[in-house]
Design a protein around this motif. Sequence first.
Motif: not given
Lengths: 248, 240
Positions: A168-169, A246-247, A163-165, A147
């Motif tokens: 969230p992880q 999202w899961r 912020r986006h990659v 990613l």
Amino acid sequence: MKFRPFILPALSLLALIALWQGVALLVDSHTLPAPYTVAVVLWQAIVSGQLPYHLGVTLLRLVVSFTVAMLMGSAIGIVLGRSEKLNAFFDNWLVIFLNVPALVTIILCYVWLGLVESAAILAVVINKLPNVIVTVREGTRALDQDLLEMARCYGFSKGKTLRHVIWPQLHPFVMAATRSGLALIWKIILVVELLGRSNGMGYQLHLFFQLFDVASILAYTVAFVVVMQVFEVAVLKPLDRSAQRWRR
Amino acid sequence: MKIHIQSKTYPAVGKAAVKAAIADFALDLNAGEFVCLVGPSGCGKTTLLNILAGLDKDYQGEIGGGQPPKIGYVFQNPRLLPWRTVRENIELVLAEATPASTVDALLDAMQLTSVQQVYPERLSLGMSRRVAIIRAFAVNPDLLLMDEPFVSLDAPTARQVRELLMQLWQQRPHRVLFVTHDLREAIALADKLVFLSASPMTVVRTLTVPIARNKRNDEAAVEAFRQQLKQDYPDINVLL
């Protein structure tokens, strides 16, 4: 059977109170007051404004030191997780700070900075920081390289990637650090207050200890546990849910 | 666009010795040209694409000259952000000012309008691949890289996605480098076929596909050309 989820916890709580009541009756000593006595003391402490004041002071310290520790810890954790060299250099520092007893940091902070508010906050932050760093560092090491490559190839800016990659992880790791952090911090804060502050829960508990006022000690404990539970249900759980939607 | 990679080697790591991945690769890509790279697996095709995408800067050679080209990359795995919806995944690679109609049109062309608010984990692999293709097209790239984007799809799904890809590409042709080891697929898609040797990679042969664009769905024509190729150029048999 819809009411079940509420009934079981309620029953278990009642059982605990009943057990407490039973032991209190059996022992019959003022060192173990019955639940009813504690409830009365709790009510009086709330009405008099004493408990809200000291609880508020402690919570304020908790919020400040927690925020500082989480922000600094996340930032340092991400940097160490991404740079092998920096990590190799600072790893020993982390191990040392992880193993310095909380009491030592608190005493040293008071000795070096005096019995002031900033020393109290600093002592708490130093105690919590290494934990956050280690947790976030592990999360950063486990980041999905595929990613990150995708983000690089499509020209994501640093902020956008974070912020986006990346964020969230890291979220599950930061939540873990938050949970363990709150539990740890509030225990340390009480010691900090006991040793060098003239207000807050720790200071009050110390006072009650000298007076052998067990009912008040238990009343303050109940108040604190309730506040932390409300925080868990009202803030942390919804945060978890929105981050996990999202899961599958 | 001229691409010339003179050499690419991977340094020795642990017990693995130094490995030469690309010995020599030269290709001239015309505007709007669809080129398929065909070669055995492990021959360095993905390495080449990563170099072209700017993900790997450790090589000898030159690409395009001047400004680095804008890249769209369809990876072997879709590489969608699982915590962003289909639409958000596409919008994230776009400039802020891009009108919503751009994404709408692409979603429509790939028949994904109905799932645009869905999170990628709920999509089938074929659908995820289509989202990845849209994302690559959406940036309007100078060079579109595709790394075996139909691998591990079942045959009917692969055909469907391939047809959608061709429709989209014909609406707005880009330079495409499409990696595959399926010669039939390559013939069905490409203007030009580039056959690559086993590692370290060199260009063995470059051929133009003479079949008209509107006949590419004709499997008999594709198969006939494939048989002819294998007969005329026995050296490519060992690559497949």
